[in-house]
Write a protein that holds these residues in place. Structure first.
Motif, short mmCIF file in Angstrom:
data_model
loop_
_atom_site.label_atom_id
_atom_site.label_comp_id
_atom_site.label_asym_id
_atom_site.label_seq_id
_atom_site.Cartn_x
_atom_site.Cartn_y
_atom_site.Cartn_z
N ALA A 1 3.22 15.94 -1.37
CA ALA A 1 3.88 15.08 -2.35
C ALA A 1 4.70 13.95 -1.72
CB ALA A 1 4.74 15.88 -3.33
N ALA A 2 4.60 13.76 -0.42
CA ALA A 2 5.30 12.66 0.25
C ALA A 2 4.50 11.37 0.08
CB ALA A 2 5.47 12.96 1.73
N PHE A 3 5.20 10.23 0.22
CA PHE A 3 4.50 8.95 0.21
C PHE A 3 5.16 7.98 1.17
CE2 PHE A 3 7.41 8.65 -3.49
CZ PHE A 3 8.09 7.47 -3.22
N ALA A 4 4.33 7.08 1.70
CA ALA A 4 4.78 6.01 2.58
C ALA A 4 4.46 4.68 1.90
CB ALA A 4 4.06 6.08 3.93
N ILE A 5 5.38 3.73 2.01
CA ILE A 5 5.18 2.40 1.45
C ILE A 5 5.03 1.42 2.61
CG2 ILE A 5 6.13 0.55 0.02
CD1 ILE A 5 7.81 2.73 -1.43
N LEU A 6 3.90 0.74 2.63
CA LEU A 6 3.62 -0.24 3.67
C LEU A 6 3.42 -1.61 3.02
CD1 LEU A 6 1.53 2.47 4.60
CD2 LEU A 6 2.20 1.27 6.65
N ILE B 1 0.88 -1.17 0.00
CA ILE B 1 0.00 0.00 0.00
C ILE B 1 0.92 1.21 0.00
CG2 ILE B 1 -1.78 1.31 1.20
CD1 ILE B 1 -2.26 -1.28 2.87
N VAL B 2 0.72 2.09 -0.96
CA VAL B 2 1.44 3.37 -0.95
C VAL B 2 0.42 4.45 -0.64
CG1 VAL B 2 2.73 5.04 -2.30
CG2 VAL B 2 3.27 2.61 -2.49
N LEU B 3 0.67 5.17 0.42
CA LEU B 3 -0.17 6.30 0.81
C LEU B 3 0.56 7.56 0.36
CD1 LEU B 3 -1.21 4.99 4.31
CD2 LEU B 3 -2.53 4.94 2.18
N PHE B 4 -0.04 8.26 -0.58
CA PHE B 4 0.59 9.36 -1.32
C PHE B 4 -0.24 10.62 -1.08
CE2 PHE B 4 1.64 10.48 -6.08
CZ PHE B 4 2.43 11.55 -5.69
N ARG B 5 0.40 11.59 -0.43
CA ARG B 5 -0.29 12.87 -0.20
C ARG B 5 -0.17 13.73 -1.44
NH1 ARG B 5 1.08 17.73 4.06
NH2 ARG B 5 -0.71 19.01 3.46
N HIS B 6 -1.25 14.41 -1.79
CA HIS B 6 -1.21 15.31 -2.95
C HIS B 6 -0.08 16.32 -2.81
CE1 HIS B 6 -2.74 18.81 -0.81
NE2 HIS B 6 -3.59 17.99 -0.20
N LEU C 1 -7.08 -6.22 6.61
CA LEU C 1 -6.23 -5.07 6.92
C LEU C 1 -6.86 -4.28 8.05
CD1 LEU C 1 -3.75 -3.33 6.11
CD2 LEU C 1 -5.31 -2.05 4.62
N GLU C 2 -6.09 -4.06 9.09
CA GLU C 2 -6.57 -3.31 10.26
C GLU C 2 -5.36 -2.69 10.96
OE1 GLU C 2 -7.05 -6.83 13.52
OE2 GLU C 2 -8.68 -6.61 12.09
N PRO C 3 -5.59 -1.89 12.00
CA PRO C 3 -4.47 -1.25 12.68
C PRO C 3 -3.37 -2.23 13.09
CG PRO C 3 -6.51 -0.29 13.42
CD PRO C 3 -6.88 -1.45 12.54
N ALA C 4 -2.14 -1.79 12.91
CA ALA C 4 -0.92 -2.50 13.33
C ALA C 4 -0.71 -3.83 12.59
CB ALA C 4 -0.91 -2.73 14.83
N THR C 5 -1.29 -3.98 11.39
CA THR C 5 -1.08 -5.22 10.63
C THR C 5 -0.08 -5.05 9.48
OG1 THR C 5 -2.99 -4.76 9.20
CG2 THR C 5 -3.36 -6.16 11.16
N ALA C 6 0.46 -3.86 9.31
CA ALA C 6 1.38 -3.59 8.20
C ALA C 6 2.76 -3.19 8.74
CB ALA C 6 0.82 -2.49 7.30
N THR C 7 3.71 -3.20 7.83
CA THR C 7 5.07 -2.76 8.14
C THR C 7 5.39 -1.56 7.26
OG1 THR C 7 5.76 -5.01 8.66
CG2 THR C 7 7.51 -3.45 8.15
N ASP D 1 0.45 5.89 10.35
CA ASP D 1 0.76 5.62 11.76
C ASP D 1 -0.07 4.47 12.31
OD1 ASP D 1 2.66 7.65 11.86
OD2 ASP D 1 1.24 9.13 12.64
N ILE D 2 -1.34 4.42 11.95
CA ILE D 2 -2.24 3.39 12.47
C ILE D 2 -1.92 2.01 11.90
CG2 ILE D 2 -4.66 2.60 12.35
CD1 ILE D 2 -5.39 5.60 12.75
N LEU D 3 -1.65 1.95 10.60
CA LEU D 3 -1.41 0.65 9.97
C LEU D 3 -0.05 0.07 10.33
CD1 LEU D 3 -2.79 1.12 6.34
CD2 LEU D 3 -3.84 -0.12 8.24
N ALA D 4 0.95 0.93 10.52
CA ALA D 4 2.32 0.47 10.71
C ALA D 4 2.55 -0.06 12.12
CB ALA D 4 3.31 1.58 10.38
N GLY D 5 2.28 -1.33 12.31
CA GLY D 5 2.59 -1.96 13.59
C GLY D 5 4.08 -2.11 13.77
N GLU D 6 4.78 -2.30 12.65
CA GLU D 6 6.24 -2.40 12.64
C GLU D 6 6.76 -1.44 11.59
OE1 GLU D 6 7.68 -6.34 12.01
OE2 GLU D 6 6.08 -7.25 13.17
#
Length: 172
Positions: free
Chosen positions: A143-148, A9-14, A157-163, A121-126
Motif C-alpha cells: 500500500a506504499a506509493f512513490a511520487i516522481l 508518475i505515482v508508483l503504487f504497490r497493492h 522517460l528512461e532511467p535517472a530522468t525523474a525526481t 530506484d531506476i527512474l529517480a536520478g534525483e
C-alpha cells in the motif's frame, strides 16, 4: 499539453494480500489490505495531483486496491487494466509508460514488488532527501506509493530522468 510542463508518475504497490489456496494472480486483499488501500487513497487524494490515467495490473489484489483507493478521489481517472504490469521487470514497466500519449500529464500505476520499488530506484536520478531516506529505511511495503516528476515526452522517460518528490507508506 506542453511537454515542457512537469509530469507526475505515482508508483503504487497493492495493499496487503491474503494467502488462500489460489493462484498468485487471484490472491485477494487481506482485511488489513482493504483498510490500508482506503487510507492510501485518501493520502493520494490529499496530494492534489489530478490523475489523467491509472494503469492497474490485472491481478485481483491490485484491482481491489485500486477500487478502494479511487473511491477517495474527487474525480476518477480513466483506468486501464494492463496484464503486462503483473510480474513485470522495471524495463518492461518503463516501456509501458513510454506508450503513454503525450496529452496525459499524470499517471498512477498500481503494481507489484519488486517491480515498483526497482522502477522507483531506476527512474529517480534525483530525490528530495526526506523521501529517499523514508524509501531507503522502509523498503516499499504493501500500500506504499512513490511520487516522481519528470519533464518531457513519455517516450523520453528512461532511467535517472525523474525526481523522487515524495514517498508514503502506511504505519504498521
Amino acid at each position: 499539453m506542453n511537454v515542457a510542463e512537469p509530469r507526475r508518475i505515482v508508483l503504487f504497490r497493492h495493499a496487503k494480500a491474503d494467502w488462500p489456496q489460489v493462484a498468485d494472480h487471484e490472491r485477494p486483499l487481506a482485511d488489513r489490505g482493504r483498510k490500508d488501500a482506503a487510507v492510501a487513497g485518501r493520502k493520494l487524494a490529499d496530494t492534489g495531483i489530478p490523475f489523467d490515467l491509472a494503469l492497474c495490473s490485472t491481478a485481483t489484489r491490485t484491482r481491489e486496491t485500486w477500487k478502494l483507493a479511487v473511491q477517495e478521489f474527487p474525480q476518477r481517472p480513466k483506468t486501464v487494466y494492463e496484464e503486462r504490469i503483473y510480474d513485470a521487470s522495471p524495463g518492461e514497466l518503463v516501456a509501458l509508460l513510454n506508450e503513454t500519449p503525450d496529452d496525459i500529464r499524470n499517471v498512477v500505476m498500481i503494481g507489484h514488488n519488486p517491480g515498483v520499488q526497482a522502477l522507483t530506484d531506476i527512474l529517480a536520478g534525483e530525490s528530495e532527501a526526506d523521501p529517499r531516506a523514508r524509501l531507503t529505511s522502509r523498503g516499499f511495503p504493501a500500500a506504499a506509493f512513490a511520487i516522481l516528476s519528470f519533464t518531457g515526452s513519455w517516450k523520453g522517460l528512461e532511467p535517472a530522468t525523474a525526481t523522487l518528490l515524495d514517498f508514503w507508506a502506511p504505519t504498521e
